[in-house]
Design a protein around this motif. Structure first.
Motif, PDB file in Angstrom:
ATOM      1  N   ALA A 102      40.455  45.458  30.648  1.00  0.00           N
ATOM      2  CA  ALA A 102      41.690  44.923  31.239  1.00  0.00           C
ATOM      3  C   ALA A 102      42.610  44.664  29.803  1.00  0.00           C
ATOM      4  O   ALA A 102      42.380  44.855  28.546  1.00  0.00           O
ATOM      5  N   PRO A 103      43.872  44.650  29.674  1.00  0.00           N
ATOM      6  CA  PRO A 103      45.003  44.422  28.818  1.00  0.00           C
ATOM      7  C   PRO A 103      44.237  43.425  27.949  1.00  0.00           C
ATOM      8  O   PRO A 103      43.597  42.314  28.141  1.00  0.00           O
ATOM      9  N   ARG A 104      44.883  43.105  26.479  1.00  0.00           N
ATOM     10  CA  ARG A 104      44.345  42.325  25.837  1.00  0.00           C
ATOM     11  C   ARG A 104      42.861  42.165  25.308  1.00  0.00           C
ATOM     12  O   ARG A 104      42.339  41.112  25.119  1.00  0.00           O
ATOM     13  N   GLU A 105      42.148  43.289  25.503  1.00  0.00           N
ATOM     14  CA  GLU A 105      40.836  43.395  24.985  1.00  0.00           C
ATOM     15  C   GLU A 105      39.803  42.592  25.794  1.00  0.00           C
ATOM     16  O   GLU A 105      39.034  41.834  24.999  1.00  0.00           O
ATOM     17  N   ILE A 106      39.930  42.301  27.001  1.00  0.00           N
ATOM     18  CA  ILE A 106      39.188  41.298  27.854  1.00  0.00           C
ATOM     19  C   ILE A 106      38.456  42.420  28.620  1.00  0.00           C
ATOM     20  O   ILE A 106      39.164  43.130  29.389  1.00  0.00           O
ATOM     21  N   SER A 107      37.355  42.376  28.909  1.00  0.00           N
ATOM     22  CA  SER A 107      36.404  43.328  29.663  1.00  0.00           C
ATOM     23  C   SER A 107      35.522  42.629  30.516  1.00  0.00           C
ATOM     24  O   SER A 107      34.890  41.703  30.105  1.00  0.00           O
ATOM     25  N   THR A 108      35.341  43.264  31.939  1.00  0.00           N
ATOM     26  CA  THR A 108      34.559  42.586  33.116  1.00  0.00           C
ATOM     27  C   THR A 108      33.467  43.779  32.877  1.00  0.00           C
ATOM     28  O   THR A 108      33.396  45.017  33.005  1.00  0.00           O
ATOM     29  N   PHE A 109      32.230  43.293  32.990  1.00  0.00           N
ATOM     30  CA  PHE A 109      30.952  44.126  32.641  1.00  0.00           C
ATOM     31  C   PHE A 109      30.020  43.635  33.969  1.00  0.00           C
ATOM     32  O   PHE A 109      29.897  42.364  34.503  1.00  0.00           O
ATOM     33  N   ARG A 110      29.106  44.773  34.524  1.00  0.00           N
ATOM     34  CA  ARG A 110      27.947  44.383  35.274  1.00  0.00           C
ATOM     35  C   ARG A 110      26.636  44.981  34.649  1.00  0.00           C
ATOM     36  O   ARG A 110      26.832  46.109  34.532  1.00  0.00           O
ATOM     37  N   TYR A 111      25.734  44.340  34.644  1.00  0.00           N
ATOM     38  CA  TYR A 111      24.677  44.774  34.088  1.00  0.00           C
ATOM     39  C   TYR A 111      23.398  44.666  35.148  1.00  0.00           C
ATOM     40  O   TYR A 111      23.255  43.897  36.112  1.00  0.00           O
ATOM     41  N   ALA A 112      22.427  45.736  35.002  1.00  0.00           N
ATOM     42  CA  ALA A 112      21.453  45.704  35.901  1.00  0.00           C
ATOM     43  C   ALA A 112      20.166  45.566  34.790  1.00  0.00           C
ATOM     44  O   ALA A 112      20.052  46.212  34.000  1.00  0.00           O
ATOM     45  N   ILE A 113      19.517  44.567  34.960  1.00  0.00           N
ATOM     46  CA  ILE A 113      18.650  43.795  33.933  1.00  0.00           C
ATOM     47  C   ILE A 113      17.279  44.109  34.441  1.00  0.00           C
ATOM     48  O   ILE A 113      16.818  43.766  35.518  1.00  0.00           O
TER      49      ILE A 113
END
Length: 193
Positions: free
Chosen positions: A7-18
């Protein structure tokens, strides 16, 4: 990492498979100031899924990686696999942009290129290594329901659809199946499954 959105302003959303200690992953993420909400969003037999949001600027290595790859002409393909302290991924794009990304890596990041070739390749898409008749044989097999529990079709039925003899249809299927199985085993061994 199986998905992300920057997203703007260097904010990221992640989904991990662990595949491993999910509780340790969640605890470490929650202990990081740059990570905002961390949610366990599901699990299967050997894999758990976690959703989180991070402020990249507060995680120097993440910030460096995103600054390096955030350029026109470069695509980082998912999944990105963290295993044994290393990050493994497939990257494609314009040769000049790829070289620019490599040149921009900070000295602290050691990058090793294992293979250079066309994308998709057999490792990322096993169907790309199958011949046209092999793909056609697999498609006909699936369409006729041969691989279902009921075995609704025979190899003779498949050969008739392909307009070839039974031995030829069987050979096409065996070659395609061997490539798909080999690719599946390689993905499991590399931690990409």
């Amino acid at each position: 990492m199986i998905g992300w959105n920057r997203a703007p302003r260097e904010i990221s959303t992640f989904r991990y498979a662990i595949e491993g200690d999910t509780e340790a992953f969640v605890a470490a993420a929650q202990a990081t100031d740059a990570i905002e909400p961390v949610r366990l969003v599901g699990s299967e037999e050997t894999v758990s899924y976690v959703f989180l949001t991070a402020r990249e600027r507060l995680i120097p290595v993440m910030d460096q990686i995103f600054e390096t790859i955030a350029r026109a002409g470069v695509i980082v393909h998912r999944p990105i696999v963290w295993q044994d302290g290393k990050i493994h991924c497939h990257v494609s794009g314009d040769p000049e942009a790829l070289q620019g990304a490599l040149d921009a890596l900070p000295d602290e990041i050691d990058c090793r290129i294992d293979e250079i070739g066309r994308f998709p390749c057999g490792r990322t898409n096993p169907a790309s290594t199958s011949g046209e008749r092999q793909r056609e044989a697999v498609t006909v097999t699936l369409d006729l329901g041969y691989d279902e529990n009921s075995r609704a079709a025979t190899q003779g039925d498949i050969a008739a659809e392909l307009e070839c003899v039974t031995n030829t249809a069987s050979e096409h299927l065996q070659k395609a199946e061997a490539k798909l199985v080999r690719a599946g085993i390689e993905r499991i061994d590399s931690g990409c499954a």
